[in-house]
Design an enzyme around this catalytic site. Structure first.
Site, short mmCIF file in Angstrom:
data_model
loop_
_atom_site.label_atom_id
_atom_site.label_comp_id
_atom_site.label_asym_id
_atom_site.label_seq_id
_atom_site.Cartn_x
_atom_site.Cartn_y
_atom_site.Cartn_z
N ARG A 1 9.59 -41.86 29.59
CA ARG A 1 10.37 -43.11 29.58
C ARG A 1 11.76 -42.92 29.00
O ARG A 1 12.68 -43.66 29.34
CB ARG A 1 9.59 -44.21 28.83
CG ARG A 1 8.46 -44.79 29.67
CD ARG A 1 7.77 -45.94 28.93
NE ARG A 1 7.14 -45.49 27.72
CZ ARG A 1 5.92 -44.95 27.66
NH1 ARG A 1 5.22 -44.80 28.75
NH2 ARG A 1 5.42 -44.58 26.51
N GLU B 1 -2.60 -38.83 16.53
CA GLU B 1 -3.70 -39.44 15.77
C GLU B 1 -4.98 -38.65 16.00
O GLU B 1 -5.72 -38.36 15.07
CB GLU B 1 -3.86 -40.89 16.23
CG GLU B 1 -4.54 -41.74 15.20
CD GLU B 1 -4.57 -43.19 15.62
OE1 GLU B 1 -3.85 -43.57 16.55
OE2 GLU B 1 -5.36 -43.94 15.00
P1 AMP Z 1 5.35 -41.66 17.84
O1 AMP Z 1 5.37 -40.18 18.01
O2 AMP Z 1 4.12 -42.16 17.15
O3 AMP Z 1 6.63 -42.18 17.20
O4 AMP Z 1 5.26 -42.27 19.30
C1 AMP Z 1 6.38 -42.35 20.10
C2 AMP Z 1 6.11 -41.98 21.54
O5 AMP Z 1 4.89 -42.54 22.02
C3 AMP Z 1 7.22 -42.53 22.42
O6 AMP Z 1 7.54 -41.53 23.39
C4 AMP Z 1 6.63 -43.77 23.05
O7 AMP Z 1 6.97 -43.85 24.41
C5 AMP Z 1 5.12 -43.65 22.88
N1 AMP Z 1 4.50 -44.83 22.21
C6 AMP Z 1 3.89 -44.82 21.00
N2 AMP Z 1 3.42 -46.03 20.69
C7 AMP Z 1 3.78 -46.85 21.70
C8 AMP Z 1 3.60 -48.26 21.95
N3 AMP Z 1 2.97 -49.07 21.09
N4 AMP Z 1 4.12 -48.76 23.09
C9 AMP Z 1 4.76 -47.96 23.97
N5 AMP Z 1 4.95 -46.64 23.80
C10 AMP Z 1 4.46 -46.07 22.68
#
Ligand code: AMP
Length: 178
Positions: free
Chosen positions: A65, A102
């Site tokens: 995205r 996770e």
């Molecule tokens: P993080 O590594 O936990 O910061 O997760 C970020 C990545 O996961 C990004 O590339 C987001 O596109 C995706 N992502 C994580 N949580 C969500 C969410 N609640 N809604 C949409 N995309 C998410």
């Protein structure tokens, strides 16, 4: 419209999907926003406006995205575009970084000739959740000893405190917060 009210409209144009892709996750679906020309230009204009004077030379965006708006941002900033992709997708030699999810781990890759020590980088992705993805990409960017790393997200899930894992010293800008 004022700066605040058009961001309010953008926030309302993002669809929330409960329990996707896993139970307990509130997935922020940007497709409902970016299909509207005025929302897509709002996102790109506002973010590029924020970084206009920073002399960004490369936008580094994360599959998948991050690519949608990352290319438009690079164009608006007069910068080049660098993809960070899942393993095995980039055709030439890569650096890779594995990071904790996770449940389990994931890996991201960047071409070994993607950046140089002359670059001022804007790291861009659609959303900041726990910060694990951004942290992994920062580790990849650091391998090139670039001049500066700026960070930007369209959406920040503030309650997950991902920002605290990334800053200081990074200059981080997120367009909207949930
Ligand atoms: P993080 O590594 O936990 O910061 O997760 C970020 C990545 O996961 C990004 O590339 C987001 O596109 C995706 N992502 C994580 N949580 C969500 C969410 N609640 N809604 C949409 N995309 C998410």
């Amino acid at each position: 419209m004022s700066d605040i009210s058009d961001l309010y409209v953008l926030k309302n144009a993002i669809r929330n999907i409960p329990d996707f892709p896993d139970k307990g996750i509130q997935f922020k679906d940007i497709t409902t926003a970016i299909k509207k020309p005025e929302m897509l230009s709002l996102i790109v204009d506002r973010i590029s406006g924020h970084f206009r004077d920073r002399k960004v030379t490369k936008v580094v965006a994360v599959e998948a995205r991050g690519f949608i708006t990352g290319g438009a941002l690079a164009y608006k900033l007069g910068a080049g575009f660098v993809p960070v992709r899942k393993p095995g997708k980039l055709p030439a030699q890569t650096f890779s970084q594995t990071y904790e999810l996770e449940y389990g781990t994931d890996t991201l890759e960047i071409h070994k000739d993607a950046l140089s020590s002359e670059d001022v980088v804007l790291l861009h992705d659609d959303l900041l959740a726990t910060g694990g993805t951004a942290l992994a990409v920062i580790e990849l960017i650091k391998l090139f000893y670039v001049k500066t790393i700026y960070i930007n997200f369209i959406i920040e899930l503030g309650f997950l405190k991902g920002k605290e894992r990334l800053s200081p010293p990074y200059d981080l800008y997120s367009l909207i917060q949930f």
